[in-house]
Design a protein around this motif. Sequence first.
Motif, mmCIF file in Angstrom:
data_model
loop_
_atom_site.group_PDB
_atom_site.id
_atom_site.type_symbol
_atom_site.label_atom_id
_atom_site.label_comp_id
_atom_site.label_asym_id
_atom_site.label_seq_id
_atom_site.Cartn_x
_atom_site.Cartn_y
_atom_site.Cartn_z
ATOM 1 N N LEU A 79 -0.719 31.935 39.927
ATOM 2 C CA LEU A 79 -1.442 32.611 38.856
ATOM 3 C C LEU A 79 -1.244 34.111 38.956
ATOM 4 O O LEU A 79 -1.443 34.701 40.024
ATOM 5 C CB LEU A 79 -2.934 32.277 38.927
ATOM 6 N N GLN A 80 -0.901 34.735 37.836
ATOM 7 C CA GLN A 80 -0.548 36.155 37.883
ATOM 8 C C GLN A 80 -1.733 37.034 38.235
ATOM 9 O O GLN A 80 -1.521 38.136 38.778
ATOM 10 C CB GLN A 80 0.079 36.591 36.566
ATOM 11 N N GLU A 81 -2.944 36.574 38.008
ATOM 12 C CA GLU A 81 -4.084 37.429 38.337
ATOM 13 C C GLU A 81 -4.267 37.616 39.842
ATOM 14 O O GLU A 81 -5.036 38.465 40.276
ATOM 15 C CB GLU A 81 -5.379 36.879 37.727
ATOM 16 N N HIS A 82 -3.562 36.836 40.640
ATOM 17 C CA HIS A 82 -3.636 36.991 42.086
ATOM 18 C C HIS A 82 -2.688 38.069 42.611
ATOM 19 O O HIS A 82 -2.737 38.391 43.793
ATOM 20 C CB HIS A 82 -3.304 35.669 42.769
ATOM 21 N N TYR A 83 -1.839 38.608 41.748
ATOM 22 C CA TYR A 83 -0.849 39.586 42.186
ATOM 23 C C TYR A 83 -1.348 40.998 41.890
ATOM 24 O O TYR A 83 -1.886 41.283 40.831
ATOM 25 C CB TYR A 83 0.492 39.312 41.508
ATOM 26 N N ASN A 84 -1.149 41.879 42.861
ATOM 27 C CA ASN A 84 -1.686 43.230 42.789
ATOM 28 C C ASN A 84 -0.704 44.233 42.194
ATOM 29 O O ASN A 84 -1.118 45.250 41.638
ATOM 30 C CB ASN A 84 -2.060 43.710 44.192
ATOM 31 N N TYR A 85 0.596 44.002 42.366
ATOM 32 C CA TYR A 85 1.603 44.984 41.974
ATOM 33 C C TYR A 85 2.690 44.313 41.152
ATOM 34 O O TYR A 85 3.081 43.176 41.431
ATOM 35 C CB TYR A 85 2.223 45.637 43.217
ATOM 36 N N TRP A 86 3.184 45.060 40.153
ATOM 37 C CA TRP A 86 4.178 44.529 39.226
ATOM 38 C C TRP A 86 5.299 45.533 39.016
ATOM 39 O O TRP A 86 5.073 46.751 39.007
ATOM 40 C CB TRP A 86 3.532 44.225 37.874
#
Length: 124
Positions: free
Chosen positions: A107-114
């Motif tokens: 799930l992308q909401e678990h990632y802090n940096y993009w």
Amino acid sequence: QVQLVESGGGLVQTGTSLRLSCKASGRTFGRYAMGWFRQAPGKEREFVAAINWSGGSTYYADSVKGRFTISRDNAKNTEYLQMNGLKPDDTAVYYCAARDGIAYYTLQEHYNYWGQGTQVTVSS
């Protein structure tokens, strides 16, 4: 703080291959689980693949399983996505993402940096 820069996108024909790279800044790359996501025109951003901190565990979306391979080189602070057998449905902007934790999530909401994204276009 981690900064991510993708590269390797382009315009290719159906059935060919591309390798995307994601270079991370900082000296603690090995502490981050990493992922690849993509967003096609008019669609929501979706999960593609993820890898844990060591590279020993990976996970793929069904749509790319068997064609794409995610990997990482912690010594080079770089994550890769090898894409084989590309199809027009793979056309999208591809984003790498980093999560402050050793386990990956889909799930992308678990990632802090993009990263800023790299365009992949597959012609039929």
